[in-house]
Design a protein around this motif. Structure first.
Motif, PDB file in Angstrom:
ATOM      1  N   GLY A   9       5.679  39.661  13.202  1.00  0.00           N
ATOM      2  CA  GLY A   9       4.335  40.092  13.557  1.00  0.00           C
ATOM      3  C   GLY A   9       3.573  40.641  12.375  1.00  0.00           C
ATOM      4  N   PHE A  10       2.252  40.446  12.412  1.00  0.00           N
ATOM      5  CA  PHE A  10       1.378  41.026  11.398  1.00  0.00           C
ATOM      6  C   PHE A  10       0.132  41.561  12.083  1.00  0.00           C
ATOM      7  CE2 PHE A  10       0.442  36.496  11.588  1.00  0.00           C
ATOM      8  CZ  PHE A  10      -0.939  36.478  11.754  1.00  0.00           C
ATOM      9  N   GLU A  11      -0.509  42.560  11.467  1.00  0.00           N
ATOM     10  CA  GLU A  11      -1.676  43.200  12.054  1.00  0.00           C
ATOM     11  C   GLU A  11      -2.991  42.774  11.414  1.00  0.00           C
ATOM     12  OE1 GLU A  11      -0.907  47.364  11.926  1.00  0.00           O
ATOM     13  OE2 GLU A  11       0.362  47.293  13.691  1.00  0.00           O
ATOM     14  N   SER A  12      -2.928  42.078  10.294  1.00  0.00           N
ATOM     15  CA  SER A  12      -4.152  41.623   9.629  1.00  0.00           C
ATOM     16  C   SER A  12      -3.825  40.416   8.764  1.00  0.00           C
ATOM     17  CB  SER A  12      -4.741  42.742   8.765  1.00  0.00           C
ATOM     18  OG  SER A  12      -3.909  42.980   7.645  1.00  0.00           O
ATOM     19  N   TRP A  13      -4.866  39.710   8.333  1.00  0.00           N
ATOM     20  CA  TRP A  13      -4.644  38.571   7.446  1.00  0.00           C
ATOM     21  C   TRP A  13      -4.072  39.015   6.109  1.00  0.00           C
ATOM     22  CZ3 TRP A  13      -9.480  34.994   8.234  1.00  0.00           C
ATOM     23  CH2 TRP A  13      -9.319  34.311   9.420  1.00  0.00           C
ATOM     24  N   VAL A  14      -4.422  40.208   5.669  1.00  0.00           N
ATOM     25  CA  VAL A  14      -3.869  40.723   4.412  1.00  0.00           C
ATOM     26  C   VAL A  14      -2.359  40.899   4.558  1.00  0.00           C
ATOM     27  CG1 VAL A  14      -3.852  42.674   2.819  1.00  0.00           C
ATOM     28  CG2 VAL A  14      -6.018  41.847   3.744  1.00  0.00           C
ATOM     29  N   GLU A  15      -1.923  41.489   5.667  1.00  0.00           N
ATOM     30  CA  GLU A  15      -0.487  41.616   5.900  1.00  0.00           C
ATOM     31  C   GLU A  15       0.176  40.251   5.980  1.00  0.00           C
ATOM     32  OE1 GLU A  15       0.754  43.858   9.273  1.00  0.00           O
ATOM     33  OE2 GLU A  15      -0.011  45.734   8.459  1.00  0.00           O
ATOM     34  N   ARG A  16      -0.464  39.300   6.657  1.00  0.00           N
ATOM     35  CA  ARG A  16       0.100  37.960   6.772  1.00  0.00           C
ATOM     36  C   ARG A  16       0.256  37.312   5.391  1.00  0.00           C
ATOM     37  NH1 ARG A  16      -3.271  32.917   8.055  1.00  0.00           N
ATOM     38  NH2 ARG A  16      -3.943  33.739   6.085  1.00  0.00           N
ATOM     39  N   ASP A  17      -0.750  37.462   4.551  1.00  0.00           N
ATOM     40  CA  ASP A  17      -0.679  36.879   3.204  1.00  0.00           C
ATOM     41  C   ASP A  17       0.462  37.490   2.399  1.00  0.00           C
ATOM     42  OD1 ASP A  17      -2.814  35.303   3.880  1.00  0.00           O
ATOM     43  OD2 ASP A  17      -4.296  36.507   2.774  1.00  0.00           O
ATOM     44  N   HIS A  18       0.645  38.796   2.495  1.00  0.00           N
ATOM     45  CA  HIS A  18       1.746  39.446   1.795  1.00  0.00           C
ATOM     46  C   HIS A  18       3.091  39.010   2.378  1.00  0.00           C
ATOM     47  CE1 HIS A  18      -1.152  42.718   0.360  1.00  0.00           C
ATOM     48  NE2 HIS A  18      -0.790  42.010  -0.685  1.00  0.00           N
ATOM     49  N   LEU A  19       3.142  38.868   3.673  1.00  0.00           N
ATOM     50  CA  LEU A  19       4.355  38.414   4.343  1.00  0.00           C
ATOM     51  C   LEU A  19       4.758  37.028   3.855  1.00  0.00           C
ATOM     52  CD1 LEU A  19       6.364  38.948   6.683  1.00  0.00           C
ATOM     53  CD2 LEU A  19       4.707  37.826   8.173  1.00  0.00           C
ATOM     54  N   VAL A  20       3.802  36.121   3.792  1.00  0.00           N
ATOM     55  CA  VAL A  20       4.067  34.758   3.327  1.00  0.00           C
ATOM     56  C   VAL A  20       4.531  34.782   1.869  1.00  0.00           C
ATOM     57  CG1 VAL A  20       3.002  32.537   2.817  1.00  0.00           C
ATOM     58  CG2 VAL A  20       2.503  33.689   4.975  1.00  0.00           C
ATOM     59  N   ALA A  21       3.923  35.641   1.061  1.00  0.00           N
ATOM     60  CA  ALA A  21       4.315  35.732  -0.350  1.00  0.00           C
ATOM     61  C   ALA A  21       5.721  36.284  -0.518  1.00  0.00           C
ATOM     62  CB  ALA A  21       3.314  36.593  -1.115  1.00  0.00           C
ATOM     63  N   LEU A  22       6.124  37.222   0.349  1.00  0.00           N
ATOM     64  CA  LEU A  22       7.459  37.827   0.241  1.00  0.00           C
ATOM     65  C   LEU A  22       8.559  36.927   0.763  1.00  0.00           C
ATOM     66  CD1 LEU A  22       6.681  41.474   1.323  1.00  0.00           C
ATOM     67  CD2 LEU A  22       7.405  40.700  -0.932  1.00  0.00           C
ATOM     68  N   ILE A  23       8.236  36.127   1.753  1.00  0.00           N
ATOM     69  CA  ILE A  23       9.269  35.283   2.352  1.00  0.00           C
ATOM     70  C   ILE A  23       9.190  33.951   1.706  1.00  0.00           C
ATOM     71  CG2 ILE A  23      10.036  34.185   4.461  1.00  0.00           C
ATOM     72  CD1 ILE A  23       9.044  36.576   5.967  1.00  0.00           C
ATOM     73  N   TRP A  27       1.366  36.329  14.934  1.00  0.00           N
ATOM     74  CA  TRP A  27       2.779  36.083  14.641  1.00  0.00           C
ATOM     75  C   TRP A  27       2.907  34.966  13.623  1.00  0.00           C
ATOM     76  CZ3 TRP A  27       6.326  39.324  16.576  1.00  0.00           C
ATOM     77  CH2 TRP A  27       5.949  40.112  17.652  1.00  0.00           C
ATOM     78  N   TYR A  28       3.845  35.100  12.705  1.00  0.00           N
ATOM     79  CA  TYR A  28       4.117  34.100  11.672  1.00  0.00           C
ATOM     80  C   TYR A  28       5.552  33.623  11.860  1.00  0.00           C
ATOM     81  CZ  TYR A  28       5.034  32.100   7.096  1.00  0.00           C
ATOM     82  OH  TYR A  28       5.386  31.264   6.082  1.00  0.00           O
ATOM     83  N   TRP A  29       5.730  32.316  11.971  1.00  0.00           N
ATOM     84  CA  TRP A  29       7.075  31.769  12.087  1.00  0.00           C
ATOM     85  C   TRP A  29       7.702  31.678  10.709  1.00  0.00           C
ATOM     86  CZ3 TRP A  29      11.038  30.955  15.072  1.00  0.00           C
ATOM     87  CH2 TRP A  29      12.063  30.139  14.621  1.00  0.00           C
ATOM     88  N   SER A  30       8.872  32.245  10.548  1.00  0.00           N
ATOM     89  CA  SER A  30       9.578  32.219   9.278  1.00  0.00           C
ATOM     90  C   SER A  30      10.914  31.509   9.449  1.00  0.00           C
ATOM     91  CB  SER A  30       9.819  33.644   8.781  1.00  0.00           C
ATOM     92  OG  SER A  30      10.706  33.636   7.695  1.00  0.00           O
ATOM     93  N   ALA A  31      11.067  30.388   8.769  1.00  0.00           N
ATOM     94  CA  ALA A  31      12.346  29.678   8.809  1.00  0.00           C
ATOM     95  C   ALA A  31      13.421  30.489   8.092  1.00  0.00           C
ATOM     96  CB  ALA A  31      12.208  28.308   8.156  1.00  0.00           C
ATOM     97  N   THR A  32      13.017  31.238   7.067  1.00  0.00           N
ATOM     98  CA  THR A  32      13.966  32.070   6.323  1.00  0.00           C
ATOM     99  C   THR A  32      14.564  33.142   7.225  1.00  0.00           C
ATOM    100  OG1 THR A  32      12.670  31.754   4.321  1.00  0.00           O
ATOM    101  CG2 THR A  32      14.248  33.554   4.297  1.00  0.00           C
ATOM    102  N   MET A  33      13.712  33.799   8.022  1.00  0.00           N
ATOM    103  CA  MET A  33      14.167  34.861   8.910  1.00  0.00           C
ATOM    104  C   MET A  33      14.678  34.300  10.238  1.00  0.00           C
ATOM    105  SD  MET A  33      13.694  37.629   7.174  1.00  0.00           S
ATOM    106  CE  MET A  33      13.609  39.006   8.282  1.00  0.00           C
ATOM    107  N   GLY A  34      14.354  33.043  10.521  1.00  0.00           N
ATOM    108  CA  GLY A  34      14.817  32.417  11.751  1.00  0.00           C
ATOM    109  C   GLY A  34      14.089  32.890  13.001  1.00  0.00           C
ATOM    110  N   GLY A  35      12.832  33.276  12.839  1.00  0.00           N
ATOM    111  CA  GLY A  35      12.072  33.738  13.996  1.00  0.00           C
ATOM    112  C   GLY A  35      10.661  34.131  13.624  1.00  0.00           C
ATOM    113  N   ARG A  36       9.975  34.720  14.598  1.00  0.00           N
ATOM    114  CA  ARG A  36       8.594  35.138  14.374  1.00  0.00           C
ATOM    115  C   ARG A  36       8.547  36.554  13.806  1.00  0.00           C
ATOM    116  NH1 ARG A  36       5.401  34.842  19.646  1.00  0.00           N
ATOM    117  NH2 ARG A  36       6.997  36.335  20.172  1.00  0.00           N
TER     118      ARG A  36
END
Length: 68
Positions: A54-68, A43-52
């Motif tokens: 979920g991601f299934e891999s580090w690649v997804e997490r990296d893309h998630l961080v880049a998008l948010i 799970w990645y905490w996003s202040a922009t989205m105001g919550g956690r």
């Protein structure tokens, strides 16, 4: 894209996703973990989205961080 409560898939622009997620209020996917797993869910905490988010891999997490 998300699946509404009536089961219909809907597409909305990224700008509207925080409102959609707040309205749904529940996770669509679960992120199970077990021994000898080849991916790294979490799970990645996003202040922009105001919550956690979920991601299934580090690649997804990296893309998630880049998008948010």
């Amino acid at each position: 894209m998300f699946v509404a409560e009536d089961g219909v898939e809907q597409r909305v622009p990224w700008a509207f996703m925080p409102d959609v997620l707040a309205e749904l209020g529940r996770a669509v996917l679960s992120f199970p973990s077990y021994r000898s797993q080849r991916n790294y869910p979490g799970w990645y905490w996003s202040a922009t989205m105001g919550g956690r988010i979920g991601f299934e891999s580090w690649v997804e997490r990296d893309h998630l961080v880049a998008l948010i």
